[in-house]
Design a protein around this motif. Structure first.
Motif, PDB file in Angstrom:
ATOM      1  N   TYR A 150       0.822  -1.210   0.000  1.00 50.81           N
ATOM      2  CA  TYR A 150       0.000   0.000   0.000  1.00 50.81           C
ATOM      3  C   TYR A 150       0.858   1.262   0.000  1.00 50.81           C
ATOM      4  CZ  TYR A 150      -3.912  -3.147   1.003  1.00 50.81           C
ATOM      5  OH  TYR A 150      -4.860  -4.125   0.933  1.00 50.81           O
ATOM      6  N   ARG A 188       0.739   4.263  -2.980  1.00 45.35           N
ATOM      7  CA  ARG A 188       0.580   5.711  -2.768  1.00 45.35           C
ATOM      8  C   ARG A 188       1.703   6.496  -3.433  1.00 45.35           C
ATOM      9  NH1 ARG A 188      -0.623   3.541   2.461  1.00 45.35           N
ATOM     10  NH2 ARG A 188      -2.854   3.695   2.951  1.00 45.35           N
ATOM     11  N   GLY A 217      -8.449  -9.503  -3.527  1.00 39.20           N
ATOM     12  CA  GLY A 217      -9.027  -8.190  -3.279  1.00 39.20           C
ATOM     13  C   GLY A 217      -8.007  -7.095  -3.075  1.00 39.20           C
ATOM     14  N   THR A 218      -6.722  -7.461  -2.994  1.00 39.63           N
ATOM     15  CA  THR A 218      -5.689  -6.443  -2.786  1.00 39.63           C
ATOM     16  C   THR A 218      -5.620  -5.485  -3.966  1.00 39.63           C
ATOM     17  OG1 THR A 218      -4.383  -7.941  -1.411  1.00 39.63           O
ATOM     18  CG2 THR A 218      -3.238  -6.054  -2.358  1.00 39.63           C
ATOM     19  N   ASP A 272      -8.006  -4.416  -5.738  1.00 41.77           N
ATOM     20  CA  ASP A 272      -9.081  -3.430  -5.594  1.00 41.77           C
ATOM     21  C   ASP A 272      -8.641  -2.284  -4.691  1.00 41.77           C
ATOM     22  OD1 ASP A 272     -10.413  -5.377  -7.005  1.00 41.77           O
ATOM     23  OD2 ASP A 272     -11.785  -5.917  -5.381  1.00 41.77           O
ATOM     24  N   GLU A 273      -7.974  -2.640  -3.590  1.00 44.21           N
ATOM     25  CA  GLU A 273      -7.525  -1.608  -2.656  1.00 44.21           C
ATOM     26  C   GLU A 273      -6.384  -0.781  -3.244  1.00 44.21           C
ATOM     27  OE1 GLU A 273      -7.395   0.600   0.977  1.00 44.21           O
ATOM     28  OE2 GLU A 273      -8.904  -0.560  -0.125  1.00 44.21           O
ATOM     29  N   VAL A 274      -5.485  -1.418  -3.985  1.00 44.24           N
ATOM     30  CA  VAL A 274      -4.403  -0.679  -4.644  1.00 44.24           C
ATOM     31  C   VAL A 274      -4.997   0.334  -5.622  1.00 44.24           C
ATOM     32  CG1 VAL A 274      -2.502  -0.891  -6.303  1.00 44.24           C
ATOM     33  CG2 VAL A 274      -2.638  -2.462  -4.362  1.00 44.24           C
ATOM     34  N   GLU A 275      -5.985  -0.092  -6.388  1.00 50.61           N
ATOM     35  CA  GLU A 275      -6.626   0.829  -7.334  1.00 50.61           C
ATOM     36  C   GLU A 275      -7.310   1.979  -6.594  1.00 50.61           C
ATOM     37  OE1 GLU A 275      -9.908   0.853 -10.976  1.00 50.61           O
ATOM     38  OE2 GLU A 275      -9.199  -1.060 -10.138  1.00 50.61           O
ATOM     39  N   ARG A 276      -7.989   1.673  -5.491  1.00 51.43           N
ATOM     40  CA  ARG A 276      -8.670   2.714  -4.720  1.00 51.43           C
ATOM     41  C   ARG A 276      -7.676   3.739  -4.178  1.00 51.43           C
ATOM     42  NH1 ARG A 276      -9.711   4.574   0.037  1.00 51.43           N
ATOM     43  NH2 ARG A 276      -8.308   3.086   1.067  1.00 51.43           N
ATOM     44  N   LEU A 277      -6.539   3.241  -3.657  1.00 50.30           N
ATOM     45  CA  LEU A 277      -5.532   4.135  -3.091  1.00 50.30           C
ATOM     46  C   LEU A 277      -4.935   5.050  -4.162  1.00 50.30           C
ATOM     47  CD1 LEU A 277      -3.674   1.656  -0.704  1.00 50.30           C
ATOM     48  CD2 LEU A 277      -5.087   3.605  -0.018  1.00 50.30           C
ATOM     49  N   GLU A 284      -7.538   7.619  -5.206  1.00 51.25           N
ATOM     50  CA  GLU A 284      -7.725   8.579  -4.123  1.00 51.25           C
ATOM     51  C   GLU A 284      -6.598   9.611  -4.120  1.00 51.25           C
ATOM     52  OE1 GLU A 284      -9.102   7.656   0.223  1.00 51.25           O
ATOM     53  OE2 GLU A 284      -6.913   7.510   0.177  1.00 51.25           O
ATOM     54  N   ARG A 334      -9.135 -10.793  -9.381  1.00 54.84           N
ATOM     55  CA  ARG A 334      -9.261 -11.586  -8.157  1.00 54.84           C
ATOM     56  C   ARG A 334      -8.949 -13.057  -8.411  1.00 54.84           C
ATOM     57  NH1 ARG A 334     -13.245  -9.909  -3.597  1.00 54.84           N
ATOM     58  NH2 ARG A 334     -12.750  -7.697  -3.389  1.00 54.84           N
TER      59      ARG A 334
END
Length: 454
Positions: free
Chosen positions: A101, A105, A126-127, A129-134, A137, A201
């Motif tokens: 993460y 960033r 699902g990681t 998905d979170e990388v894309e969200r970060l 953002e 996924r």
């Protein structure tokens, strides 16, 4: 193509050097300034056959370089690979994604133009998905796609595995992302390596499922080895007999002291935690982990059973790394085995062709020897833990002369029981009955005539 590789650990350095060897322009990034300076001097921080020459040749050709600042490499890259560590998190066994993460960033701030951000680290489902969200953002206007591209490298054979893979798994539904990664891997088309596109996924789960299944095969044959010892069968012949069935296959059916290393234990634990988070029980994988932990701890008792009370005795250990052709000591079976021997009062000497520097950090209370014959001198028992090629061709007659007692516990079955018995050894393998020499008097002289099985 231009590639930025974030992380110069095992996966990042091997992948970066191989991509450069394909003809791509690769920059490897790491925050550890000392490590980057060492790489620039040609010093390789890990032991992997052929990696030093591969890095040197591509640095010389100006296709591979190293830096601590990801800004320019990421801005210029067509693909940015995240290849940082994902160790087990303390306390719960989940994969620690802190470094992943953090990298996401930092990458977000440097993106310029269309870029595929690829998680090559082993990460839970699902990681991505979170990388894309970060990234979105931190940089809402970024023109990028996040994909998964798990690695399937075996330590000791990583370069060959990268260049001649069984498959390449790419997880993305985005057509532009597929095209970029198809171009990245196009040089492998000559080797007819299958390029498998899946959802993100699915790709993430493939990696964990593969490692858990291989760990299961190892654990299965280890339990069959225990049964073989009790019923008088030979586990190597059992493994060959079932491995010739194409539905089963012969790989990872080699009985031994249990699996270790940087992947199988960590990834199996993480898979169990992923399943629990989704209200699913992976009972087989849970059992594999439990059986393997118990087995590694039990190996010291196997030595004691062969050599008798170990208090005050000297035990020589050949091989410390979790497998040959690496210096990796992570979760190596040698650690609980040697610790168990010390707890039993034994004095332990050890030799490993590449792993002694790393082993000293894990096992500081033993003596290290630079030569296998020095290691066994005066020993009451010898334990072979890692099947290095150098140990397959030992001078057995000299070995016996050097030892105080001719007891050999071969946890990798690299020698034949009948040969060892004929030379006068008490020999114990894995999944095979113990053999002991029998002295027969002939013409007034004692000679070794045969062996008994207990």
């Amino acid at each position: 193509m231009r590639i930025a590789m974030i992380g110069t650990g095992y996966v990042g350095l091997v992948s970066g050097a191989c991509f450069a060897d394909f003809g791509h322009q690769v920059t490897c990034v790491d925050k550890n300034a000392g490590k980057i300076e060492a790489l620039r001097r040609g010093e390789i921080p890990i032991f992997e056959p052929g990696l030093d020459a591969l890095v040197a040749s591509n640095v010389k050709a100006r296709r591979l370089d190293f830096t601590t600042d990801l800004t320019a490499p990421v801005a210029e890259a067509d693909a940015v690979f995240i290849a940082v560590g994902t160790p087990s998190r303390r306390g719960d066994g989940h994969a620690d994604l802190t470094y992943v993460y953090s990298a996401a960033r930092e990458i977000a701030a440097a993106l310029s133009g269309f870029t595929v951000v690829v998680t090559k680290s082993t990460v839970p489902v699902g990681t991505g998905d979170e990388v894309e969200r970060l990234i979105r953002e931190a940089n809402p206007t970024a023109d990028m796609v996040v994909a998964s591209n798990p690695e399937f490298l075996r330590e000791g054979a990583a370069i060959r595995d990268f260049k001649y893979p069984d498959r390449i798994v790419v997880g993305t539904d985005n057509e532009r992302g597929r095209k970029v990664l198809g171009d990245v891997y196009r040089p492998l088309s000559l080797n007819q390596a299958p390029l498998m596109f899946t959802a993100r996924r699915t790709a993430e789960l493939i990696k964990y499922a593969a490692n858990a299944f291989l760990a299961t095969k190892i654990t299965f044959i280890n339990e069959i080895a225990d049964l073989s010892e009790k019923v008088g069968a030979d586990v190597q012949q059992v493994a060959r007999g079932i491995g010739l069935d194409n539905r089963i296959g012969s790989k990872f059916l080699h009985a031994g002291p249990g699996f270790g290393g940087s992947c199988f234990p960590k990834d199996a634990r993480a898979l169990v935690k992923i399943a629990q988070d989704h209200d699913v029980q992976l009972r087989i994988v849970e059992a594999v982990l439990g059986v393997n932990d118990i087995r590694k701890r039990a190996m010291a008792r196997k030595v004691s059973n062969a050599a008798g009370n170990l208090r005050g005795k000297t035990v020589a250990v050949l091989g410390l790394t979790f497998k040959p052709d690496t210096d990796d000591m992570r979760e190596a079976p040698s650690i609980p085995l040697v610790t168990g021997l010390l707890d039993m009062g034994a004095k332990v000497r050890a030799h490993d062709p590449a792993g002694m520097e790393q082993a000293r950090k894990e096992l500081p209370d033993i003596e290290y020897c630079d030569d296998p014959y020095v290691c066994v001198r005066g020993a009451d028992a010898l334990v072979i833990i890692t099947e290095w090629a150098q140990f397959r061709a030992l001078d057995l007659k000299r070995l016996k002369r050097e030892m105080a007692q001719p007891v050999v516990v071969d946890l990798r079955n690299i020698y034949r029981p009948e040969d060892m018995a004929a030379l006068g050894f008490i020999y114990e393998g894995i999944g095979r009955r113990r053999t002991s020499p029998v002295n027969v008097v002939e013409g007034g002289r004692a000679r070794i005539a045969s062996y008994t099985r207990r």
